[in-house]
Design a protein around this motif. Structure first.
Motif: not given
Length: 126
Positions: A1-14, A118-121
């Motif tokens: 299997q592959v290990q995956l790591a997300e990054s770059g999520g955050g809060s922005v305006e419309t 693991q996901g990023t919000q």
């Protein structure tokens, strides 16, 4: 299997933009399909974009024309550029990978993928 790591999520305006990254490690040579999914509480995980090892892409209807998936094979990273963000794009975004033997990478069924990050919000405010 592959290990995956997300990054770059955050809060922005419309109307704003974000770029998510997914760094892959492990048996990356076997993962010929990479995809982004997203999920909000109480809803099923939604497939939004996929890319194969040759760079061919597929998109879900809700993000077509606004999101772009790309990859940088040299560092085993997949990106999701998200533009013109809307409040309904608010979700946890997951990166996924699979060794796929079909004609095109799947975009709609999470069960087709066997490696997940693991996901990023991502939060988009109105």
């Amino acid at each position: 299997q592959v290990q995956l790591a997300e990054s770059g999520g955050g809060s922005v305006e419309t109307g704003g933009s974000l770029r998510l990254s997914c760094a892959a490690s492990g048996n990356t040579y076997s993962a010929n399909c990479m995809a982004w999914f997203r999920q909000t509480p109480g809803k099923e995980r939604e497939g939004i974009a996929a890319i194969d090892s040759d760079g061919r892409t597929r998109y879900g209807d809700t993000v077509k024309g606004r999101f772009t998936i790309s990859q940088e094979n040299a560092n085993n990273t997949v990106y999701l550029q998200m533009n013109s963000l809307k409040p309904e794009d608010t979700a946890i975004y997951y990166c996924a990978a699979v060794e796929w033997f079909g004609l095109a990478c799947p975009t709609t069924t999470p069960l087709n993928y066997d490696s997940w990050g693991q996901g990023t919000q991502v939060t988009v405010s109105s």
